[in-house]
Each structure stands twice: as C-alpha cells, then as structure tokens.
Design an enzyme around this catalytic site. Structure first.
Site, PDB file in Angstrom:
ATOM      1  N   GLU A 227     -10.567   6.683   4.352  1.00 57.06           N
ATOM      2  CA  GLU A 227      -9.612   6.063   5.281  1.00 57.06           C
ATOM      3  C   GLU A 227      -9.787   6.572   6.707  1.00 57.06           C
ATOM      4  O   GLU A 227     -10.910   6.557   7.223  1.00 57.06           O
ATOM      5  CB  GLU A 227      -8.198   6.244   4.723  1.00 57.06           C
ATOM      6  CG  GLU A 227      -8.079   5.671   3.298  1.00 57.06           C
ATOM      7  CD  GLU A 227      -6.657   5.637   2.762  1.00 57.06           C
ATOM      8  OE1 GLU A 227      -6.446   6.134   1.652  1.00 57.06           O
ATOM      9  OE2 GLU A 227      -5.773   5.091   3.444  1.00 57.06           O
TER      10      GLU A 227
ATOM     11  N   ASP B 285       0.863  -1.170   0.000  1.00 58.89           N
ATOM     12  CA  ASP B 285       0.000   0.000   0.000  1.00 58.89           C
ATOM     13  C   ASP B 285       0.909   1.232   0.000  1.00 58.89           C
ATOM     14  O   ASP B 285       2.130   1.129   0.150  1.00 58.89           O
ATOM     15  CB  ASP B 285      -0.940  -0.029   1.214  1.00 58.89           C
ATOM     16  CG  ASP B 285      -2.185   0.805   0.970  1.00 58.89           C
ATOM     17  OD1 ASP B 285      -3.241   0.509   1.535  1.00 58.89           O
ATOM     18  OD2 ASP B 285      -2.104   1.771   0.174  1.00 58.89           O
TER      19      ASP B 285
END
Ligand code: GLC
Length: 604
Positions: free
Chosen positions: A490, A285
């Site tokens: 997020e 990521d």
C-alpha cells in the site's frame, strides 16, 4: 417444522427471505459488521450476531503457526457464532492474494503482476483452485482477492497487486475467480453469487473502481477521468468477475473525480448493483469509513450514513465495532437510513452465505490439511514462475545469446541482495501485511535452486554484497546477480523514483564490469534502469515477485524451459515520462508493454 432457512434443499432466495423475516434489527446490523479476530470474543460473536471476521495482514494464532492451528482458531470462533439465537455462521475472510500467504508453509504463488506477464488465463484459474484448497484447509471461507486494478502508473505502491497496465490483460486473468469459487454452471442467474462447494472460497473483486488510475499513482488518491474512460479502462474487469458469479466486491479507498468510492451511490448502487446487476455484497475496505472526510463525513456517524446509503453492505470496521453498531442503530432508528437499505444489505450477505454452503459446512475439513504447500501446488507455482519470467536482453551481441547458462561451468558467482532471500522474492502480503526478508516460510530461493541445478563439478561462490577486493582475484565463467525491491504494501510502496533498493545498481555495475553477467530483477514493477547499466549486462530477466518457488527461475535461465513472459507493464526510460501508456503519442519506453524474448532472441 424445520425452518426453511435451515433446509439445504430449499431455494436460496426462499432461505434468505425466511431468515431475514426472523431477524431483529440488532441481528441485521450485526450481520453487516466485519471485525478483526483479535477483538472477537465468544460473547461478542454470540450476542451481537457478528456477520464476518477477518485477519489483518499477519494476524493469526501465532507467528509461523501451522495450518491446523489456524483451522482450530477459526472453528472455535465459528462455534461461538453458531451459539447465537438464529445460529448464523460467520464468514471468515483473509487476504489470500498469492496463495494463502498469511499461513506458514502455504504455497506462495507469484504476485499478480507476474501472473499478468504469463497472459495465461487457464494457469490463473488453476492457481485459484489450489489457493481455495489451501485457504479452506485453514478453516477460512473468504479471500479478499482478486485485485483487478488496472495499474496505469508503476509509481503506485500496489502495482504488483495488479495483473497489468492494460484492461485486456486484467480481464483475461479474472479467470482466477472461477478457480477460487468454482466454475459457475450454465444457466446460473447472472450477477448472483456462486460457490461450487466446500473446497472453494468466497472471492472478492477489488478495489471498486479506479484504484489503479489515480493521479500520479498516489495510493488512495483521486482518479481524474471521464465516466466513459473509467468504465472502459477500470470497470471492464468487474463485468468479467460478475459474469463468473463473484460473491463480493470491495469498495476502493480512492476517489473518482473527487468523489470517494465509499460514498458514491452512483458507482456502488446505480452502476455496480443496478446497471451491472451485481447481487452479492459490497464490503468496505479496512476502516474505509474512517477515511471519509468532510463533506462525506465530518464525524464517524456521518461517514456511516454516507457509506451505507451509498451501497456498502458490510463494513470492515475492523476494531471499533461497538461505535459502528451504535451509530448505525441510531441512523436506522431515527429514519436517516431506511430499513429497506438494511434489508437489501442483509439479503445480499445471507445470499452469499447460503451460496457458499456455510450453513451446511461451517467448520473446517481436516482432510484438506495435506494440500497446504503440497508438491502438486509447488509445481504449479513453479510453472507460474517460469511463465512469468520476462527475458529482456540475451547477449551483448544478439547473435551470441548468453542464455541458457552453462550448468557445468567451472566456477560461477551468484551475488546480490535478492539471490538468497525468500521474503524478498515473496514480497508484501506474505507472513505479515507488508512482508519482510529472511526465511519467512517454506520455499526455494534462487540460490537454493541454482545449487540444485548446476553440475557436481561447478563451484558456486555466493556474495550477498560483492566487493571489488574479493572478486578481483577470482575468475568466474559468469555471474548471476539478483537485486530488486524490499517488500512493501500500500502506501509503503508509493515511489516517485522507482529505484532498485539496497544499492542494487552498484552491485550490478561492480560485477558486470568484471564478469559476463545475467541480472535478475525481483520487483513489484518496472524500475529505473539506466541504459549504461543495460549495456554492461549480457542478459536481463524481470522475475517480478515470484513467491516460494525460486526454481521456476533456474528452469528458464539454465534452459530446461523456454521463456514465455511478456511485459504486463510498460518499462519506462525515466520516471519523468510517467504516467506513460501505449496509447499516448509520446510513447517512448525502454521496453514496450508486451515485450519479451525467447532464449533464441526472438521477440515473443
Ligand atoms: C487493506 C487493503 C485491502 C485488504 C484489506 C484487508 O487496507 O486495502 O486490499 O483486503 O485492507 O486487509
């Protein structure tokens, strides 16, 4: 003699081995490096043999740039990469997670939580096909999608990126991989990456594994559960993605029983690559290595050692690429990382590039430009909005259904923060990383759609923030109130209280105390709804984050189409109950997972 790797008729594995054998160590390590477009100069691309570029959310040619400018930008970067010694094309990746959502004018589909409400795998596949066309039109080859998280707790800020709370819902919707990459032919080697052609994209199943199962739903947190439960609940969708030839898997920022996924050789290599037979590449990521901390990385070089040794093949750096390359070079030359690990990573990367036809079609296809935001795709998105809308209440007296609404009523009130805001109805990962309000792209708000739907003699009064004073003197046949959440992404979405934003409860209260009211919730997940609020409403629809085609909502509330949606998540009574999943004895929801009404009041 033409090199085997340049021969499109040669078997992929022969091309991989031929090219690998010609590469220097620096070229190999360059291929393992993904950098952000803003630091990708022609010289860096040409001399460092960078394997991949990406756009962080919202990073493109300029704000509201048309697709043609995106294609020109990507092509120019690709041409620089093709100047490198071996001419290895770059793979350009972006988060096209509900359409090509960074690009102005692209069709914006409902976010995954809404698609989960449709339970319609065939629809998901068609959305994948449309998304792939609009991504390739922009010159981009790779999307960091689908997110196949199983969201067990709506307090997680990425709940809306998940197809739902139950593994079977998520497994069913992984069909989007076959839409994005193309249908894998019979006999295709299990676990090997597959991309049908230049109208398809490389997909990415993310975030491996257990990102939706962290304690208290904390983003990038720790999933505490047995391996059997991890495999049964969170890993099963990856088997479906691998069986469809998914090209890449993204490691999760989160941890499993304290072990960060980015450092887990057991999960990334022994399970994903060896046990499940995944032959594509594992990508980190964004700055996933930077987030490793002691004991998995007391400094960046240590983090590189842990992550690459664990099985990460490509590192989404995305900015400090020289530090990454310097550290990785040192680790290989000092023998701390064996060259065999590097060769395995590069083989996987090259395998995906050859499977994707990148060497044959490195540049954009201008003939795809008319597909971006085209009528066909907007109709598909509108169908998805219809099918994702969940009718939770229809009539204070079930014998007197409130919906479908009368489109020829004399005068109606349309109110609330989310009734005329395209950005709110698209949510995060739209135009920018965490989204924003306003006319951020081309699309139809709920108010636009209402005006297109109602009869010519019906007066529509719009009040974003209605007040008792302005309403007291008016008589409305009924009111439609749309409220919900502000866009987020997020960490920005982690919430312990799950409120309706912008005083949405007060707006509902005010209007429903005065007129028969339908409330529409625009949110990435179930929100806190007190029974007293529910009692005041004539009807309630959960529309999730529908995207650019608000007309799908009026299609069902005015009765042109029947409701279809079923809850993909449990609707809790209070946040103190969370996490609460149907298997628990104490399961006492406001609305159970799978609940949804038809306009006739039947439970679907
Ligand atoms: C983000 C997300 C991931 C996304 C990546 C690139 O931090 O965790 O889902 O694909 O970075 O934008």
């Amino acid at each position: 003699m033409n090199s085997i790797y340049k021969n499109p008729t040669a078997p992929i594995e022969a091309r991989v081995q031929d090219l690998l054998s010609r590469m220097t160590l620096q070229e190999k390590l360059g291929q393992m490096t993904q950098i952000e477009r803003s630091v990708a100069t022609p010289s860096v691309l040409k001399h460092l043999c960078i394997g991949s570029l990406m756009s962080v959310g919202g990073s493109g040619p300029r704000e509201m740039a048309p697709t043609s400018e995106w294609a020109e930008m990507v092509d120019n970067l690709q041409k620089a990469a093709l100047e490198s010694r071996l001419g290895i094309p770059i793979l350009y990746g972006i988060d096209a997670v509900h359409g090509n959502n960074n690009v102005y004018g692209a069709t914006i589909f409902p976010h995954n939580v809404g698609l989960g409400a449709t339970r319609d795998a065939e629809l998901a596949e068609r959305i994948g096909v449309a998304t792939a066309l609009e991504v390739r039109a922009s010159g981009i080859h790779y999307t960091f999608a689908p997110c196949v998280a199983v969201c067990r707790d709506p307090r997680w800020g990425r709940c809306y990126e998940s197809f739902g709370e139950e593994t079977e819902i998520v497994r069913n919707m992984t069909s989007i991989v076959s839409g994005l990459q193309g249908q894998q032919p019979e006999g295709h080697l299990k676990g090997y990456p597959f991309v049908a052609g230049r109208n398809n994209v490389v997909a990415c199943a993310k975030h491996f594994v257990g990102d939706g199962g962290t304690d208290k739903g904390l983003n990038e947190g720790n999933a505490i559960l047995s391996y059997d439960d991890l495999e049964r609940i969170h890993m099963a969708p990856y088997l479906d993605c691998i069986s469809q030839g998914v090209c890449t898997v993204m490691a999760s920022y989160s941890s499993w029983n304290g072990m960060p996924l980015h450092a887990s050789h057991f999960l990334l290599t022994q399970v994903l690559k060896e046990k499940l037979g995944f032959k594509g590449f594992v990508i980190s990521d964004s700055e996933g290595l930077d987030r490793l901390s002691h004991p998995y990385g007391s400094n960046y070089r240590q983090s590189v050692l842990f992550a690459i040794s664990a099985g990460v093949d490509m590192v989404m750096v995305p900015f400090r690429y020289q530090l990454f390359l310097d550290d990785l070079t040192y680790l290989v030359q000092s023998g701390k990382i064996p060259i065999a690990r590097i060769d395995d990573a590069v083989e996987r990367i090259l395998r995906v590039k050859f499977a994707a036809g990148l060497f044959e079609y490195p540049l954009s296809d201008k003939s795809l430009l008319p597909t971006v935001g085209c009528e066909l795709h907007r109709k598909l998105a509108r169908e998805a909005v219809r099918k994702s809308s969940v009718l939770l209440k229809n009539g204070k007296d079930p014998k007197k259904p409130f919906l479908p609404l009368n489109r020829n009523a004399k005068k109606i009130l349309v109110a609330g923060t989310h009734v005329d805001d395209l950005g709110y109805q698209c949510g995060g990962w739209t135009a920018t990383w965490d989204g924003k309000g306003g006319r951020i792209t081309i699309g139809t708000t709920i108010l636009d759609a209402i005006k297109e739907t109602i009869g010519g003699n019906t007066e529509v009064i719009y009040e974003q923030y209605p007040s008792a004073h302005t309403l007291a003197s008016q008589d409305f046949s009924f009111a439609i109130v749309a409220v919900g959440e502000a866009p987020y992404a997020e960490f920005g979405g982690d919430s312990q209280e799950l409120p309706i934003h912008f005083n949405g409860v007060e707006i509902i209260n005010l209007v429903a105390n005065m007129f028969p009211t339908l409330a529409i919730l625009i949110s990435g997940r179930p929100l806190a709804l007190e029974p007293r609020i529910l009692d005041k409403l004539e009807a309630l629809v959960a529309a999730w984050l529908p995207g650019s085609e608000g007309g799908g909502i009026t299609d069902v509330i005015f009765g042109d189409y029947e409701f279809h949606g079923k809850l993909p998540m449990t609707w809790f009574k209070g946040v103190d109950q969370l996490p609460m999943n149907a298997v628990e004895k104490s399961y006492d929801p406001l609305f159970p997972i799978g609940f949804g009404l038809s306009s006739k009041g039947e439970v679907l």
